[in-house]
Design an enzyme around this catalytic site. Sequence first.
Site, PDB file in Angstrom:
ATOM      1  N   LYS A  96      -5.557 -11.431  -5.817  1.00 24.24           N
ATOM      2  CA  LYS A  96      -6.714 -11.707  -5.175  1.00 24.24           C
ATOM      3  C   LYS A  96      -8.085 -10.568  -5.398  1.00 24.24           C
ATOM      4  O   LYS A  96      -7.667  -9.553  -5.747  1.00 24.24           O
ATOM      5  CB  LYS A  96      -6.295 -11.746  -3.432  1.00 24.24           C
ATOM      6  CG  LYS A  96      -6.342 -10.235  -3.057  1.00 24.24           C
ATOM      7  CD  LYS A  96      -6.135 -10.313  -1.434  1.00 24.24           C
ATOM      8  CE  LYS A  96      -5.999  -8.891  -1.199  1.00 24.24           C
ATOM      9  NZ  LYS A  96      -5.790  -8.486   0.242  1.00 24.24           N
TER      10      LYS A  96
ATOM     11  N   LYS B  27     -11.178  -4.988  -2.667  1.00 23.21           N
ATOM     12  CA  LYS B  27     -12.135  -3.822  -2.769  1.00 23.21           C
ATOM     13  C   LYS B  27     -11.456  -2.566  -3.526  1.00 23.21           C
ATOM     14  O   LYS B  27     -12.123  -1.770  -4.061  1.00 23.21           O
ATOM     15  CB  LYS B  27     -12.395  -3.369  -1.312  1.00 23.21           C
ATOM     16  CG  LYS B  27     -13.263  -4.301  -0.479  1.00 23.21           C
ATOM     17  CD  LYS B  27     -13.464  -3.465   0.725  1.00 23.21           C
ATOM     18  CE  LYS B  27     -13.948  -4.599   1.989  1.00 23.21           C
ATOM     19  NZ  LYS B  27     -12.817  -4.673   3.056  1.00 23.21           N
TER      20      LYS B  27
ATOM     21  N   LYS C 206       0.802  -1.269   0.082  1.00 23.06           N
ATOM     22  CA  LYS C 206      -0.154  -0.028  -0.146  1.00 23.06           C
ATOM     23  C   LYS C 206       0.817   1.314   0.093  1.00 23.06           C
ATOM     24  O   LYS C 206       0.558   2.234  -0.569  1.00 23.06           O
ATOM     25  CB  LYS C 206      -0.977   0.017   1.282  1.00 23.06           C
ATOM     26  CG  LYS C 206      -2.030  -1.095   1.056  1.00 23.06           C
ATOM     27  CD  LYS C 206      -3.118  -0.841   2.213  1.00 23.06           C
ATOM     28  CE  LYS C 206      -4.065  -1.874   2.028  1.00 23.06           C
ATOM     29  NZ  LYS C 206      -4.833  -1.992   3.490  1.00 23.06           N
TER      30      LYS C 206
HETATM   31  P1  TYM Z   1     -10.534  -6.639   4.878  1.00 22.90           P
HETATM   32  O1  TYM Z   1     -11.500  -5.475   5.250  1.00 22.90           O
HETATM   33  O2  TYM Z   1      -9.572  -6.172   3.887  1.00 22.90           O
HETATM   34  O3  TYM Z   1     -11.135  -7.926   4.815  1.00 22.90           O
HETATM   35  C1  TYM Z   1     -11.945  -8.356   5.517  1.00 22.90           C
HETATM   36  C2  TYM Z   1     -11.942  -9.965   5.545  1.00 22.90           C
HETATM   37  O4  TYM Z   1     -12.190 -10.466   4.358  1.00 22.90           O
HETATM   38  C3  TYM Z   1     -11.058 -11.446   3.807  1.00 22.90           C
HETATM   39  N1  TYM Z   1     -10.804 -11.241   2.613  1.00 22.90           N
HETATM   40  C4  TYM Z   1     -10.658 -12.275   1.788  1.00 22.90           C
HETATM   41  N2  TYM Z   1     -10.610 -13.460   1.757  1.00 22.90           N
HETATM   42  C5  TYM Z   1     -10.504 -14.188   0.735  1.00 22.90           C
HETATM   43  N3  TYM Z   1     -10.356 -13.896  -0.226  1.00 22.90           N
HETATM   44  C6  TYM Z   1     -10.119 -12.711  -0.441  1.00 22.90           C
HETATM   45  N4  TYM Z   1      -9.823 -12.144  -1.746  1.00 22.90           N
HETATM   46  C7  TYM Z   1     -10.275 -11.866   0.645  1.00 22.90           C
HETATM   47  N5  TYM Z   1     -10.142 -10.303   0.517  1.00 22.90           N
HETATM   48  C8  TYM Z   1     -10.555 -10.080   1.869  1.00 22.90           C
HETATM   49  C9  TYM Z   1      -9.823 -10.698   4.915  1.00 22.90           C
HETATM   50  O5  TYM Z   1      -8.841 -11.885   4.956  1.00 22.90           O
HETATM   51  C10 TYM Z   1     -10.624 -10.506   6.046  1.00 22.90           C
HETATM   52  O6  TYM Z   1     -10.796 -11.582   6.880  1.00 22.90           O
HETATM   53  N6  TYM Z   1      -7.109  -5.744   8.907  1.00 22.90           N
HETATM   54  C11 TYM Z   1      -8.566  -6.290   8.227  1.00 22.90           C
HETATM   55  C12 TYM Z   1      -9.808  -6.251   9.013  1.00 22.90           C
HETATM   56  C13 TYM Z   1      -9.590  -6.274  10.634  1.00 22.90           C
HETATM   57  C14 TYM Z   1      -9.546  -7.133  11.493  1.00 22.90           C
HETATM   58  C15 TYM Z   1      -9.292  -6.815  12.715  1.00 22.90           C
HETATM   59  C16 TYM Z   1      -9.691  -8.714  11.259  1.00 22.90           C
HETATM   60  C17 TYM Z   1      -9.380  -5.038  11.583  1.00 22.90           C
HETATM   61  N7  TYM Z   1      -9.215  -5.606  12.568  1.00 22.90           N
HETATM   62  C18 TYM Z   1      -9.338  -7.649  13.752  1.00 22.90           C
HETATM   63  C19 TYM Z   1      -9.881  -9.450  12.362  1.00 22.90           C
HETATM   64  C20 TYM Z   1      -9.585  -9.131  13.568  1.00 22.90           C
HETATM   65  C21 TYM Z   1      -8.971  -5.976   6.908  1.00 22.90           C
HETATM   66  O7  TYM Z   1      -8.467  -4.966   6.197  1.00 22.90           O
HETATM   67  O8  TYM Z   1      -9.850  -6.810   6.213  1.00 22.90           O
END
Ligand code: TYM
Length: 342
Positions: free
Chosen positions: A205, A208, A111
């Site tokens: 992958k 968003k 990023k």
């Molecule tokens: P984020 O918002 O990018 O994604 C949320 C969840 O979706 C999963 N994910 C995916 N799984 C499979 N294939 C994909 N292409 C894919 N893209 C996203 C991510 O692994 C995630 O589980 N930092 C984290 C959010 C967060 C969090 C936390 C998670 C903040 N605090 C505490 C667990 C516990 C994030 O940006 O996820």
Amino acid sequence: KKRVVSGVQPTGAIHLGNYLGAIKNWVALQDVYDTLFFVVDLHAITLPHEPKELIEATKKSAALYIACGVDPSKASIFVQSHVRAHAELTWLLSCVTPISWLNKMIQFKEKARKSGEDVGTGLLTYPLLMASDILLYQCDLVPVGEDQRQHLELTRDVADRVNNIYGGKKWKKRGGPGGRIFKVPDALIPPAGARIMSLTDGTSKMSKSAPSDQSRINLLDTRDEIVRKITRCKTDSFTGMEFDNPDRPECTNLLGIYQLVSGKTKEEVAEEVKDMNWGQFKPLLADALVEHLTPIQKRYGEVVAEPAYLDGILKEGAERAEVIANATLENIQNAMGFLPRQ
Ligand code: TYM
């Protein structure tokens, strides 16, 4: 009861990767574990953002959790910024964590490269905010997709470090509360769905932030959008359909999606599609997606039609979360030597 926490960022639309990699698994866990699911709005400002969009996306994400089957009578649902301990613990953790640990984070490197010179400090300390989200709740398991594995490892390392420096008997002698400050949690990464790939490139992958909406299926896409995206998605010129051929990443990805939304086993899918060509498989996948997402979209419509219902759930969720989070925060503050407020 063992405890589970997880969250999704309210940036852009929640897509099939977020659902199959994370949210769908939360639903399965809520019957067995004590679960807390949050919308991580503080994380959503690590890159430039539009305030008006953030507030809408936050409500939308919470409504989607419920629409996907997270049941507020079983799980606590809340907004991260409503529980102030998340931001506060992040500061404490940032003073205990070597910068070199954060500089190693793959997501930060990627990023930061994209944002150039003006990259905010928060993008670097982002994993510590995530560690706070997790460690405040003394949880056992964190269900996430594969891309969060490194952040979970960092969370465990930070927890160990704090426990070593400020926990334990040694510190007790010097007036601290002693014992373990943080429980060290495990990541729970599903065997299937942990890495859903882009519709336009089976080697990157689904995300968003990808500029093209054609690369992902959003949970609120209409039937027409889903059919159009699947019709146009990247394919190959092999005959038949198969899993796990390294030369066919798109095929493996789309079969995996089909497997998860149809509820069939991998073997059943492999048998069903082996003699199909892309022209036969695509409508099958599009129909299965529409069938799976339609009830979620219907429920979403019901939830957003009643804003007071959602407000009530988020209020209750934050109140419950705050009790647990504040206890942990108070404990580490004491351990670090802050004068308790009378
Ligand atoms: P984020 O918002 O990018 O994604 C949320 C969840 O979706 C999963 N994910 C995916 N799984 C499979 N294939 C994909 N292409 C894919 N893209 C996203 C991510 O692994 C995630 O589980 N930092 C984290 C959010 C967060 C969090 C936390 C998670 C903040 N605090 C505490 C667990 C516990 C994030 O940006 O996820």
